[in-house]
Design a protein around this motif. Structure first.
Motif, PDB file in Angstrom:
ATOM      1  N   SER A 220      47.097  61.281 -11.227  1.00 25.59           N
ATOM      2  CA  SER A 220      47.702  61.914 -10.057  1.00 25.59           C
ATOM      3  C   SER A 220      47.133  61.274  -8.801  1.00 25.59           C
ATOM      4  CB  SER A 220      47.412  63.421 -10.053  1.00 25.59           C
ATOM      5  OG  SER A 220      47.867  64.013 -11.260  1.00 25.59           O
ATOM      6  N   GLY A 228      52.114  61.776  -6.403  1.00 25.99           N
ATOM      7  CA  GLY A 228      52.709  61.805  -7.731  1.00 25.99           C
ATOM      8  C   GLY A 228      51.742  62.368  -8.744  1.00 25.99           C
ATOM      9  N   ASP A 260      56.814  65.981 -14.575  1.00 25.78           N
ATOM     10  CA  ASP A 260      56.491  64.739 -13.883  1.00 25.78           C
ATOM     11  C   ASP A 260      57.077  64.821 -12.471  1.00 25.78           C
ATOM     12  OD1 ASP A 260      55.496  61.799 -14.153  1.00 25.78           O
ATOM     13  OD2 ASP A 260      57.466  61.637 -13.229  1.00 25.78           O
ATOM     14  N   ARG A 262      57.221  62.768  -8.474  1.00 25.30           N
ATOM     15  CA  ARG A 262      56.943  61.622  -7.615  1.00 25.30           C
ATOM     16  C   ARG A 262      57.606  61.837  -6.255  1.00 25.30           C
ATOM     17  NH1 ARG A 262      54.115  60.965 -11.245  1.00 25.30           N
ATOM     18  NH2 ARG A 262      53.706  59.152 -12.550  1.00 25.30           N
ATOM     19  N   GLN A 263      56.861  61.483  -5.187  1.00 24.00           N
ATOM     20  CA  GLN A 263      57.419  61.558  -3.846  1.00 24.00           C
ATOM     21  C   GLN A 263      56.972  60.328  -3.084  1.00 24.00           C
ATOM     22  OE1 GLN A 263      55.323  63.137  -0.763  1.00 24.00           O
ATOM     23  NE2 GLN A 263      56.838  61.940   0.389  1.00 24.00           N
ATOM     24  N   TYR A 264      57.940  59.485  -2.694  1.00 26.02           N
ATOM     25  CA  TYR A 264      57.675  58.317  -1.871  1.00 26.02           C
ATOM     26  C   TYR A 264      58.397  58.510  -0.553  1.00 26.02           C
ATOM     27  CZ  TYR A 264      56.032  55.963  -6.105  1.00 26.02           C
ATOM     28  OH  TYR A 264      55.345  55.631  -7.249  1.00 26.02           O
TER      29      TYR A 264
END
Length: 315
Positions: A220, A228, A260, A262-264
């Protein structure tokens, strides 16, 4: 002058001397709060400071409580040292409340660290967490860390060895337990490595165990670009949830969950899979009536989030 509609005063002398910045009886006062500084900040460090702040709301909106303490500075800019005594009462910062705070210790010769911190009656958003104790000792590049949280609904104990080099902190948590309501006593099964460097925070993959159940966290991270992580829960006994359900409902069987995330920047993606195995809902009747058992032969839920669109399916 005025600060947040309270009187603000400063006195003393700050000079740029050959030895660095010299603070000569500098006093800053905002309302009833006062900070005193006397010493030298340069290639060599020396001096003392104190704070007496009975009205923290004067210093910053959202803060409340009383903070007081004193300390000394020593060493050099390359190898600074300090000693600190700090106490707080009825501290509030947003939804966080701490009835009493005590910090003792500092950093001495040859980067020897000795720090003790206690925070009593911690509450977040009205939820009582209990008392926190943190003890750090040893050299900066080879120290021991112990964290304990007790007195609330959740009990936590963690022990780690760590290093601080070049502004980067690493803590290897090799022993740990978390006790939750419902006799859930989770124990750390493998080392969890925490790394902090500026705004970058990373927690390595590791697992926790509860009887036959296992909770595993994936690598993480969070940084300026995003965050993420994920987890996998297997063979979790549904009976452990009894503390949250009351006496009228009981559960049997096990659960499995995979998440799961994810952050971009502005893009967010995620997946969720959850299922029950050999499960049953049991409704307890009043009086002499028989309990009602509703078996669940199969239950599965899948969901995904992509491009701000949520899709799911179940059976």
């Amino acid at each position: 002058g005025r600060l947040f509609n309270r009187q603000f005063r400063a006195s003393g002398m700050v000079a740029n001397a050959d030895v660095g910045y010299a603070f000569d009886e500098v006093r800053v006062q905002a309302g009833a709060n006062r900070v005193d500084i006397d010493g030298i900040w340069g290639p060599a460090l020396s001096g003392k400071f104190s704070i007496d702040a009975p009205d923290l709301a004067t210093l910053w909106p959202g803060l409340e409580g009383y903070l007081r303490g004193s300390g000394t500075m020593s060493g050099t800019a390359a190898q600074p040292g300090f000693q600190l005594v700090l106490d707080g009462e009825q501290l509030v910062m947003g939804t966080l409340r701490v009835d009493a705070l005590h910090a003792r210790g500092g950093l001495g010769a040859r980067n020897a660290l000795e720090l003790n911190l206690t925070a009593a009656d911690i509450a977040v958003a009205g939820q009582q967490l209990g008392d926190l104790d943190v003890v750090a000792s040893g050299a900066l590049d080879a120290h021991a860390l112990r964290i304990a949280l007790s007195g609330g609904e959740i009990t936590v104990g963690l022990e780690a060895s760590g290093t601080l080099k070049g502004g980067a902190l690493r803590e290897d948590f090799r022993q740990g337990f978390v006790i939750l309501p419902g006799a859930q006593h989770w124990t750390l099964q493998q080392a969890a490595v925490l790394r902090l460097a500026g705004a970058d925070i990373r927690l390595g993959a590791h697992c926790w165990g509860l009887s036959t159940a296992q909770l595993c966290l994936t690598d993480s991270w969070t940084d300026r670009q995003g965050m993420g992580g994920g987890l996998r829960l297997s063979r979790f006994p549904l009976a452990s949830l009894a503390a949250y359900l009351g006496t009228a409902v009981a559960l049997e069987g096990t659960a499995a969950v995979e998440i799961d995330f994810r952050q971009y920047q502005s893009d967010v993606t995620g997946t969720l899979q959850a299922g029950l195995q050999d499960a049953a809902f049991i409704y307890r009747t009043d009086g002499d009536g028989d309990d009602i058992t509703v078996p669940i032969s199969e239950f599965m839920l899948e969901a995904s989030l992509t491009d701000a669109q949520l899709s799911y399916s179940g059976r």
